[in-house]
Design a protein around this motif. Structure first.
Motif, mmCIF file in Angstrom:
data_model
loop_
_atom_site.group_PDB
_atom_site.id
_atom_site.type_symbol
_atom_site.label_atom_id
_atom_site.label_comp_id
_atom_site.label_asym_id
_atom_site.label_seq_id
_atom_site.Cartn_x
_atom_site.Cartn_y
_atom_site.Cartn_z
ATOM 1 N N SER A 35 -2.696 -4.541 4.279
ATOM 2 C CA SER A 35 -1.308 -4.941 4.533
ATOM 3 C C SER A 35 -1.197 -5.752 5.829
ATOM 4 C CB SER A 35 -0.401 -3.711 4.609
ATOM 5 O OG SER A 35 -0.738 -2.888 5.712
ATOM 6 N N LYS A 36 -1.995 -5.373 6.852
ATOM 7 C CA LYS A 36 -1.965 -6.117 8.109
ATOM 8 C C LYS A 36 -2.535 -7.524 7.934
ATOM 9 C CE LYS A 36 -0.082 -3.071 10.749
ATOM 10 N NZ LYS A 36 1.280 -3.328 11.307
ATOM 11 N N PHE A 37 -3.595 -7.645 7.124
ATOM 12 C CA PHE A 37 -4.164 -8.962 6.862
ATOM 13 C C PHE A 37 -3.148 -9.846 6.150
ATOM 14 C CE2 PHE A 37 -8.209 -7.551 8.267
ATOM 15 C CZ PHE A 37 -9.021 -8.659 8.370
ATOM 16 N N PHE A 45 -7.031 -18.286 3.945
ATOM 17 C CA PHE A 45 -8.099 -17.347 4.256
ATOM 18 C C PHE A 45 -7.984 -16.088 3.396
ATOM 19 C CE2 PHE A 45 -7.558 -19.819 8.220
ATOM 20 C CZ PHE A 45 -8.834 -20.369 8.282
ATOM 21 N N LEU A 46 -6.745 -15.671 3.132
ATOM 22 C CA LEU A 46 -6.542 -14.522 2.243
ATOM 23 C C LEU A 46 -7.088 -14.828 0.847
ATOM 24 C CD1 LEU A 46 -2.941 -13.382 3.229
ATOM 25 C CD2 LEU A 46 -5.084 -12.233 3.779
ATOM 26 N N ALA A 47 -6.861 -16.066 0.384
ATOM 27 C CA ALA A 47 -7.357 -16.453 -0.937
ATOM 28 C C ALA A 47 -8.874 -16.385 -0.982
ATOM 29 C CB ALA A 47 -6.867 -17.860 -1.280
ATOM 30 N N SER A 48 -9.518 -16.859 0.084
ATOM 31 C CA SER A 48 -10.982 -16.815 0.142
ATOM 32 C C SER A 48 -11.487 -15.376 0.162
ATOM 33 C CB SER A 48 -11.468 -17.569 1.393
ATOM 34 O OG SER A 48 -12.877 -17.464 1.516
ATOM 35 N N MET A 49 -10.802 -14.520 0.937
ATOM 36 C CA MET A 49 -11.177 -13.104 0.986
ATOM 37 C C MET A 49 -11.020 -12.453 -0.377
ATOM 38 S SD MET A 49 -9.459 -11.951 4.600
ATOM 39 C CE MET A 49 -9.793 -10.222 4.266
ATOM 40 N N ALA A 50 -9.937 -12.765 -1.063
ATOM 41 C CA ALA A 50 -9.682 -12.171 -2.375
ATOM 42 C C ALA A 50 -10.801 -12.526 -3.356
ATOM 43 C CB ALA A 50 -8.330 -12.649 -2.907
ATOM 44 N N GLU A 96 -6.218 -2.348 -4.988
ATOM 45 C CA GLU A 96 -6.855 -2.680 -3.729
ATOM 46 C C GLU A 96 -6.699 -4.150 -3.367
ATOM 47 O OE1 GLU A 96 -10.895 -1.459 -4.052
ATOM 48 O OE2 GLU A 96 -10.444 0.652 -3.681
ATOM 49 N N TYR A 97 -6.787 -5.019 -4.353
ATOM 50 C CA TYR A 97 -6.774 -6.444 -4.063
ATOM 51 C C TYR A 97 -5.502 -7.138 -4.529
ATOM 52 C CZ TYR A 97 -11.674 -5.120 -3.938
ATOM 53 O OH TYR A 97 -12.841 -4.485 -3.679
ATOM 54 N N GLY A 98 -4.557 -6.330 -5.016
ATOM 55 C CA GLY A 98 -3.349 -6.925 -5.590
ATOM 56 C C GLY A 98 -2.626 -7.840 -4.626
ATOM 57 N N LYS A 99 -2.468 -7.364 -3.378
ATOM 58 C CA LYS A 99 -1.741 -8.173 -2.399
ATOM 59 C C LYS A 99 -2.488 -9.468 -2.093
ATOM 60 C CE LYS A 99 0.706 -4.423 -0.062
ATOM 61 N NZ LYS A 99 0.953 -3.745 1.220
ATOM 62 N N LEU A 100 -3.807 -9.360 -1.962
ATOM 63 C CA LEU A 100 -4.589 -10.556 -1.647
ATOM 64 C C LEU A 100 -4.561 -11.557 -2.795
ATOM 65 C CD1 LEU A 100 -7.698 -8.924 0.069
ATOM 66 C CD2 LEU A 100 -5.748 -10.008 1.159
ATOM 67 N N LEU A 101 -4.698 -11.052 -4.023
ATOM 68 C CA LEU A 101 -4.680 -11.943 -5.180
ATOM 69 C C LEU A 101 -3.307 -12.568 -5.378
ATOM 70 C CD1 LEU A 101 -6.823 -9.796 -7.639
ATOM 71 C CD2 LEU A 101 -7.508 -11.904 -6.499
ATOM 72 N N GLU A 102 -2.272 -11.782 -5.056
ATOM 73 C CA GLU A 102 -0.919 -12.327 -5.152
ATOM 74 C C GLU A 102 -0.748 -13.494 -4.186
ATOM 75 O OE1 GLU A 102 3.696 -10.945 -4.283
ATOM 76 O OE2 GLU A 102 2.078 -9.467 -4.379
ATOM 77 N N GLU A 112 0.067 -23.655 2.026
ATOM 78 C CA GLU A 112 -0.016 -22.729 3.149
ATOM 79 C C GLU A 112 1.291 -21.996 3.344
ATOM 80 O OE1 GLU A 112 -1.216 -24.581 6.732
ATOM 81 O OE2 GLU A 112 -1.207 -22.733 7.890
ATOM 82 N N GLU A 113 1.198 -20.693 3.638
ATOM 83 C CA GLU A 113 2.366 -19.879 3.949
ATOM 84 C C GLU A 113 2.409 -19.668 5.450
ATOM 85 O OE1 GLU A 113 4.692 -18.637 2.110
ATOM 86 O OE2 GLU A 113 3.969 -19.242 0.164
ATOM 87 N N PRO A 114 3.593 -19.608 6.076
ATOM 88 C CA PRO A 114 3.647 -19.335 7.518
ATOM 89 C C PRO A 114 3.202 -17.915 7.815
ATOM 90 C CG PRO A 114 5.847 -19.307 6.562
ATOM 91 C CD PRO A 114 4.917 -19.798 5.492
ATOM 92 N N ALA A 115 2.503 -17.757 8.950
ATOM 93 C CA ALA A 115 2.051 -16.415 9.339
ATOM 94 C C ALA A 115 3.222 -15.573 9.791
ATOM 95 C CB ALA A 115 1.030 -16.536 10.477
#
Length: 365
Positions: A35-37, A45-50, A96-102, A112-115
């Motif tokens: 959730s913090k990521f 970067f989240l997409a790459s991690m996912a 586990e990966y739902g948020k990242l894949l979303e 890109e989404e704003p941080a």
């Protein structure tokens, strides 16, 4: 490379802590971490991690499928069990990966989404025993801004005028001696009650001009105005605090905006036999400097405060040409212990991790 080594040290500590948890706590901690990521890491970067996580999970599933029972009946049972396990695995993976894949899906649609905004934490710092406390006279918390009717419009107009004036001061200071900075300031005849706001505006102008050396020049101007007593130290401290409150917003526009605090704290470090380049003003000592530094950094994001202070120590070593631990000004009455305690609080690290991180930055404390 120094920052990468710091990240590696922090990751090792994080993973050591995580592996020591029970299975239930591991799941809870992983969910918190994910959730913090999602809140703080850019979408690309989240997409790459996912993708990496999904590939790793698929690899584990492939290994499981290769270990099948030898007989047909057991094989049929195994297929049923494996199908059920796959269903559960898909659900687990989705959790586990739902948020990242979303976020990955959002990234595919939008580059890109704003941080998100960083969470601020009260460090709860306590003064250690050792040196006698000396209070910086007149230092007060900056007051909140109020606007009533037409007065609000007048304040907005004054703010715009301050912005333009400080941009011009910053530009003219680049190729002019420090004495001219004081003269340029005096021409504006700012009343003392506006000094905090104007100094804050000057620092923000420095952030806007970061590509032209503004992050170094603006703090130099503020320090010179304080040295010449054109502004009071309490107004400098209040301006730094006000800037610290909105520092994370500035960082979204100028990545290194936090360098403003590091450079100004460096320029305000008192002149001693170890720091001949230091700041001179009656009654200004290491103790009053440290009190200001703590007040200012305690209102910033804790991890940002950590980085600011470490960068101050780096700059100080470079400017002095000598390790901190060898400078006489730092060898008195447990001063380095105060710094370590603050870093431990803000960085949420034990002493060993603090020393490892400082070493990665080349700081010898």
């Amino acid at each position: 490379t120094v920052k990468v080594r710091k990240i590696e040290a922090l990751l090792r500590q994080l993973l050591d802590e995580w592996t020591s948890l029970s299975q239930e706590k591991k799941e809870e901690a992983f969910s918190l971490l994910a959730s913090k990521f999602v809140e703080r890491v850019p979408a690309e970067f989240l997409a790459s991690m996912a993708e990496q996580f999904a590939e790793a999970a698929a690899g584990v599933d492939g290994e499981k499928q290769t270990s099948r029972p030898p007989n047909d009946e057991a094989g049929a049972n195994y297929q049923e069990e494996q199908a059920e396990a796959d269903d559960q695995g898909e659900q687990t993976e989705e959790n586990e990966y739902g948020k990242l894949l979303e976020v990955k899906g959002q990234f595919d649609a939008e580059l890109e989404e704003p941080a998100g905004e960083e969470e601020q934490v009260d460090p709860g710092f306590e003064e250690p025993a050792g040196e006698e406390a000396q209070v910086d006279p007149g230092f007060e918390e900056p007051e909140g801004e109020e606007a009533y009717g037409d007065e609000g419009d007048q304040e907005e107009s004054a703010g715009s005028a301050h912005q333009e004036a400080m941009k011009q001061l910053l530009l003219s200071a680049c190729d002019a001696p420090p004495a001219s900075w004081n003269e340029a300031w005096k021409l504006h005849s700012f009343p003392p009650e506006e000094h905090c706001e104007v100094l804050c505006t000057l620092m923000e102008a420095g952030a806007d001009a970061s590509s032209n050396g503004g992050l170094e020049m603006a703090p130099r101007i503020v320090a010179e105005l304080a040295r010449s007593k054109n502004v009071e130290m309490k107004h400098v401290g209040e301006a730094l605090q006000a800037l610290a409150h909105k520092l994370e917003d500035l960082v979204q526009v100028t990545e290194n905006a936090w360098h403003l605090h590091s450079h100004l704290l460096l320029n305000l470090f008192p002149k001693t036999t170890s720091t001949e380049w230091g700041f001179v003003r009656p009654g200004w000592t290491w103790i009053t400097w440290w009190q200001m530094a703590e007040r200012v950094l305690s209102v910033a994001d804790t991890f940002r405060a950590f980085d600011i202070l470490v960068f101050v120590l780096q700059l100080m070593q470079e400017k002095s040409g000598c390790a901190i631990r060898l400078q006489q000004v730092w060898r008195d009455a447990g001063r380095t212990q105060r710094v370590k305690k603050a870093l431990s609080t803000w960085g949420e690290m034990d002493n060993a991790a603090i020393m490892e991180t400082l070493a990665a930055y080349g700081v010898e404390l």
